[in-house]
Design an enzyme around this catalytic site. Structure first.
Site, PDB file in Angstrom:
ATOM      1  N   TYR A 173       0.834  -1.197   0.000  1.00 40.43           N
ATOM      2  CA  TYR A 173       0.000   0.000   0.000  1.00 40.43           C
ATOM      3  C   TYR A 173       0.873   1.253   0.000  1.00 40.43           C
ATOM      4  CZ  TYR A 173      -3.587   3.371   1.250  1.00 40.43           C
ATOM      5  OH  TYR A 173      -4.424   4.458   1.253  1.00 40.43           O
ATOM      6  N   GLU A 223     -11.224   4.272   4.661  1.00 44.56           N
ATOM      7  CA  GLU A 223     -10.966   5.275   5.692  1.00 44.56           C
ATOM      8  C   GLU A 223     -12.105   5.310   6.710  1.00 44.56           C
ATOM      9  OE1 GLU A 223      -8.179   6.624   6.268  1.00 44.56           O
ATOM     10  OE2 GLU A 223      -7.166   6.261   4.352  1.00 44.56           O
ATOM     11  N   TRP A 248      -4.794   0.996  11.016  1.00 42.01           N
ATOM     12  CA  TRP A 248      -4.756   0.858   9.562  1.00 42.01           C
ATOM     13  C   TRP A 248      -4.379  -0.569   9.184  1.00 42.01           C
ATOM     14  CZ3 TRP A 248      -7.155   2.650   5.794  1.00 42.01           C
ATOM     15  CH2 TRP A 248      -6.677   2.582   4.484  1.00 42.01           C
TER      16      TRP A 248
END
Length: 180
Positions: free
Chosen positions: A17, A39, A47
Site C-alpha cells: 500500500y 478510511e 490501519w
C-alpha cells in the site's frame, strides 16, 4: 506521515500500500469509493486491521461499485453485519451505502466522483472537511484528510526524502497543481 515511510517499507501488510497506492493520484470512481470506504472503516481501529480486512471488504461490497452498493437494502446490511471477515459496524456500513448513492449522483452531475473532486480542487484541508461533512456521512477531519492524501488531492502522504515521493511527484498528483 514520516513514521509510515519508516515503518511500511518491507512490512508484510503495509509495504504494498505504501509503495504503490498511498499518495498516488486516483481517478477511477471504484478505487476512490473503496479508499473512502476504507478510511471510514478504519475509524477507531488500526490501519493494519483495515488493510488485513481489505480483500474481504472488497468482496463483501462487490468491488466497491457505487452503482451496485447504492442499491443495497436491509438484506445486504444484514449480510454485511454477519460477515466476520469485515469490520462490522452498522453506522459505518450505513454510511458507505449512503455515500455510494452520493457518488452515483456525482457521476450524473459531474461525470464522476473524480470530476466532483476536481471541481472543488484546490481546497485546504479545512475546506475539504467542511465540503465532505456537508456532502457525505461519517467523514470527519481525519477520514477526509487521509482519503485526500491517499488519492493525491492533499500533500503529506510521504516525506520528501521517501523514495516513493519521487514516484508520486512524477505522477503529477492534483495537490502539485494548486490552481483551478
Amino acid at each position: 506521515m514520516s513514521g509510515y515511510c519508516d515503518s511500511a517499507p518491507g512490512h508484510p501488510v503495509h509495504a504494498s500500500y505504501h509503495d504503490t497506492e498511498y499518495g498516488f493520484p486516483v481517478s477511477d470512481d471504484k478505487v476512490l469509493f473503496e479508499r473512502l470506504a476504507l478510511e471510514i472503516m478504519q475509524a477507531g481501529l488500526s490501519w493494519e486491521i483495515t488493510l488485513k480486512k481489505r480483500p474481504a471488504l472488497f468482496a463483501a461490497f462487490e468491488g466497491f461499485d457505487p452503482a451496485v452498493v447504492t442499491r443495497y437494502g436491509e438484506a445486504e446490511r444484514t449480510r454485511l453485519l454477519a460477515d466476520a471477515g469485515i469490520i462490522r459496524n452498522r453506522l459505518k456500513i450505513d454510511a458507505i451505502i449512503h455515500n455510494a448513492g452520493i457518488i452515483c449522483g456525482m457521476q450524473d452531475s459531474h461525470g464522476s466522483f473524480s470530476g466532483w473532486l476536481d471541481t472543488y480542487h484546490p481546497l485546504d484541508k479545512a475546506g475539504w472537511v467542511k465540503l465532505f461533512k456537508k456532502t457525505f456521512r461519517f467523514t470527519g477531519g481525519e477520514i477526509v484528510g487521509e482519503f485526500l492524501m491517499s488519492t493525491g488531492y492533499l500533500p503529506g502522504a510521504h516525506r520528501d526524502n521517501c523514495p516513493i515521493q519521487a514516484l508520486i511527484l512524477a505522477a503529477n498528483p492534483p495537490w502539485k497543481c494548486q490552481s483551478r
